[in-house]
Design a protein around this motif. Structure first.
Motif, PDB file in Angstrom:
ATOM      1  N   LYS A  26      33.533  57.345 -12.633  1.00  0.00           N
ATOM      2  CA  LYS A  26      33.820  56.043 -11.449  1.00  0.00           C
ATOM      3  C   LYS A  26      34.466  55.135 -12.386  1.00  0.00           C
ATOM      4  O   LYS A  26      34.106  54.635 -13.690  1.00  0.00           O
ATOM      5  N   LYS A  27      35.477  54.381 -11.904  1.00  0.00           N
ATOM      6  CA  LYS A  27      36.123  53.370 -12.502  1.00  0.00           C
ATOM      7  C   LYS A  27      36.278  52.312 -11.449  1.00  0.00           C
ATOM      8  O   LYS A  27      36.518  52.531 -10.099  1.00  0.00           O
ATOM      9  N   ARG A  28      36.404  51.117 -12.030  1.00  0.00           N
ATOM     10  CA  ARG A  28      36.602  49.951 -10.858  1.00  0.00           C
ATOM     11  C   ARG A  28      38.125  49.867 -11.177  1.00  0.00           C
ATOM     12  O   ARG A  28      38.507  49.720 -12.173  1.00  0.00           O
ATOM     13  N   CYS A  29      38.632  49.880  -9.753  1.00  0.00           N
ATOM     14  CA  CYS A  29      40.483  49.867  -9.914  1.00  0.00           C
ATOM     15  C   CYS A  29      40.945  48.618  -9.316  1.00  0.00           C
ATOM     16  O   CYS A  29      39.967  48.159  -8.142  1.00  0.00           O
ATOM     17  N   GLY A  35      50.819  47.422 -11.228  1.00  0.00           N
ATOM     18  CA  GLY A  35      50.314  48.533 -11.139  1.00  0.00           C
ATOM     19  C   GLY A  35      48.985  48.783 -10.813  1.00  0.00           C
ATOM     20  O   GLY A  35      48.268  48.092 -10.017  1.00  0.00           O
ATOM     21  N   LEU A  36      48.272  49.692 -11.909  1.00  0.00           N
ATOM     22  CA  LEU A  36      46.777  49.896 -11.289  1.00  0.00           C
ATOM     23  C   LEU A  36      45.951  49.804 -12.832  1.00  0.00           C
ATOM     24  O   LEU A  36      46.390  50.603 -13.665  1.00  0.00           O
ATOM     25  N   ARG A  37      45.019  48.999 -12.633  1.00  0.00           N
ATOM     26  CA  ARG A  37      44.121  48.718 -14.005  1.00  0.00           C
ATOM     27  C   ARG A  37      42.672  49.372 -13.603  1.00  0.00           C
ATOM     28  O   ARG A  37      42.239  49.183 -12.597  1.00  0.00           O
ATOM     29  N   LEU A  38      42.570  50.200 -14.727  1.00  0.00           N
ATOM     30  CA  LEU A  38      41.196  50.946 -14.615  1.00  0.00           C
ATOM     31  C   LEU A  38      40.236  50.316 -15.427  1.00  0.00           C
ATOM     32  O   LEU A  38      40.560  50.038 -16.553  1.00  0.00           O
ATOM     33  N   HIS A  39      39.036  49.867 -14.996  1.00  0.00           N
ATOM     34  CA  HIS A  39      38.000  49.526 -15.994  1.00  0.00           C
ATOM     35  C   HIS A  39      36.814  50.266 -15.895  1.00  0.00           C
ATOM     36  O   HIS A  39      36.408  50.999 -14.617  1.00  0.00           O
ATOM     37  N   ASN A  40      36.179  50.485 -17.039  1.00  0.00           N
ATOM     38  CA  ASN A  40      34.946  51.166 -17.216  1.00  0.00           C
ATOM     39  C   ASN A  40      33.920  50.546 -16.211  1.00  0.00           C
ATOM     40  O   ASN A  40      33.632  49.228 -16.285  1.00  0.00           O
ATOM     41  N   GLY A  45      32.604  46.331 -22.089  1.00  0.00           N
ATOM     42  CA  GLY A  45      33.530  45.211 -22.250  1.00  0.00           C
ATOM     43  C   GLY A  45      34.717  45.582 -22.967  1.00  0.00           C
ATOM     44  O   GLY A  45      35.396  44.861 -23.784  1.00  0.00           O
ATOM     45  N   SER A  46      35.398  46.911 -22.661  1.00  0.00           N
ATOM     46  CA  SER A  46      36.277  47.430 -23.286  1.00  0.00           C
ATOM     47  C   SER A  46      37.415  46.948 -22.530  1.00  0.00           C
ATOM     48  O   SER A  46      37.380  46.492 -21.451  1.00  0.00           O
ATOM     49  N   GLU A  47      38.747  47.094 -22.944  1.00  0.00           N
ATOM     50  CA  GLU A  47      39.907  46.568 -22.471  1.00  0.00           C
ATOM     51  C   GLU A  47      40.150  47.579 -21.237  1.00  0.00           C
ATOM     52  O   GLU A  47      39.791  48.779 -21.076  1.00  0.00           O
ATOM     53  N   ALA A  48      40.663  47.045 -20.284  1.00  0.00           N
ATOM     54  CA  ALA A  48      40.992  48.037 -19.119  1.00  0.00           C
ATOM     55  C   ALA A  48      42.144  48.830 -19.408  1.00  0.00           C
ATOM     56  O   ALA A  48      43.257  48.221 -19.945  1.00  0.00           O
ATOM     57  N   LYS A  49      42.532  49.999 -19.009  1.00  0.00           N
ATOM     58  CA  LYS A  49      43.544  50.880 -18.951  1.00  0.00           C
ATOM     59  C   LYS A  49      44.641  50.386 -18.005  1.00  0.00           C
ATOM     60  O   LYS A  49      44.177  50.308 -16.878  1.00  0.00           O
ATOM     61  N   GLU A  50      45.777  50.272 -18.281  1.00  0.00           N
ATOM     62  CA  GLU A  50      46.643  49.927 -17.071  1.00  0.00           C
ATOM     63  C   GLU A  50      47.647  50.756 -16.750  1.00  0.00           C
ATOM     64  O   GLU A  50      48.331  51.198 -17.732  1.00  0.00           O
ATOM     65  N   ARG A  55      56.162  52.944 -15.308  1.00  0.00           N
ATOM     66  CA  ARG A  55      55.827  54.268 -16.029  1.00  0.00           C
ATOM     67  C   ARG A  55      55.307  55.270 -15.110  1.00  0.00           C
ATOM     68  O   ARG A  55      55.029  56.411 -15.471  1.00  0.00           O
ATOM     69  N   MET A  56      55.210  55.050 -13.696  1.00  0.00           N
ATOM     70  CA  MET A  56      54.843  56.065 -12.788  1.00  0.00           C
ATOM     71  C   MET A  56      56.105  56.640 -12.214  1.00  0.00           C
ATOM     72  O   MET A  56      57.160  56.028 -11.733  1.00  0.00           O
ATOM     73  N   ALA A  57      55.776  57.916 -11.961  1.00  0.00           N
ATOM     74  CA  ALA A  57      57.008  58.673 -11.274  1.00  0.00           C
ATOM     75  C   ALA A  57      56.621  58.820  -9.508  1.00  0.00           C
ATOM     76  O   ALA A  57      57.547  58.500  -9.014  1.00  0.00           O
TER      77      ALA A  57
END
Length: 131
Positions: A26-29, A35-40, A45-50, A55-57
């Motif tokens: 599960k990710k909080r999006c 774009g789309l930010r993915l949070h654990n 407290g880690s950085e979100a993946k963006e 970069r999306m096709a």
């Protein structure tokens, strides 16, 4: 000074891990105009993946199974990221795909404007043109 991107949607999605077992996590999006930010979901407290639209096709591989929508975000590098979400309401895949198309359309319009402006500056002065 940059302004925060407008939030289009915020909620939970499940992302398939890239590890050997490929577990669904599960990710909080947060879907924004950029774009789309993915949070654990776990504190950490880690950085979100963006995943930025530049970069999306595409968003594809939509499948409906047992009340869930499965879809894939394909990056320009060819990397595929699998997601799933509940089928009820407006599905995340549709929101992401529409936002991606909107972003690409805006880029195309901007590119066209830039091209038009650069050719207008490089074009004739209009002195030798007849009407």
């Amino acid at each position: 000074m940059s302004f925060p991107a407008k939030v289009i949607r915020d909620g939970l999605l499940e992302k398939r891990s890239s590890g050997l077992l490929q577990l669904w996590k599960k990710k909080r999006c947060v879907l924004t105009e950029e774009g789309l930010r993915l949070h654990n979901c776990k504190g950490g407290g880690s950085e979100a993946k963006e995943l930025r639209f530049e970069r999306m096709a595409t968003v594809d591989c939509v499948e409906y199974k047992r009340g869930l929508v499965y879809f894939t975000v394909v990056m320009v590098t060819g990397k595929e990221i699998d997601f799933r979400c509940p089928q009820d309401g407006t599905a995340w895949n549709a929101e992401i795909a529409l936002s991606l198309v909107r972003h690409k359309n805006l880029q195309a319009v901007q590119t066209g404007r830039n091209r038009h402006l650069s050719t207008a500056h490089l074009g004739s002065t209009g002195e030798d043109e007849e009407l």
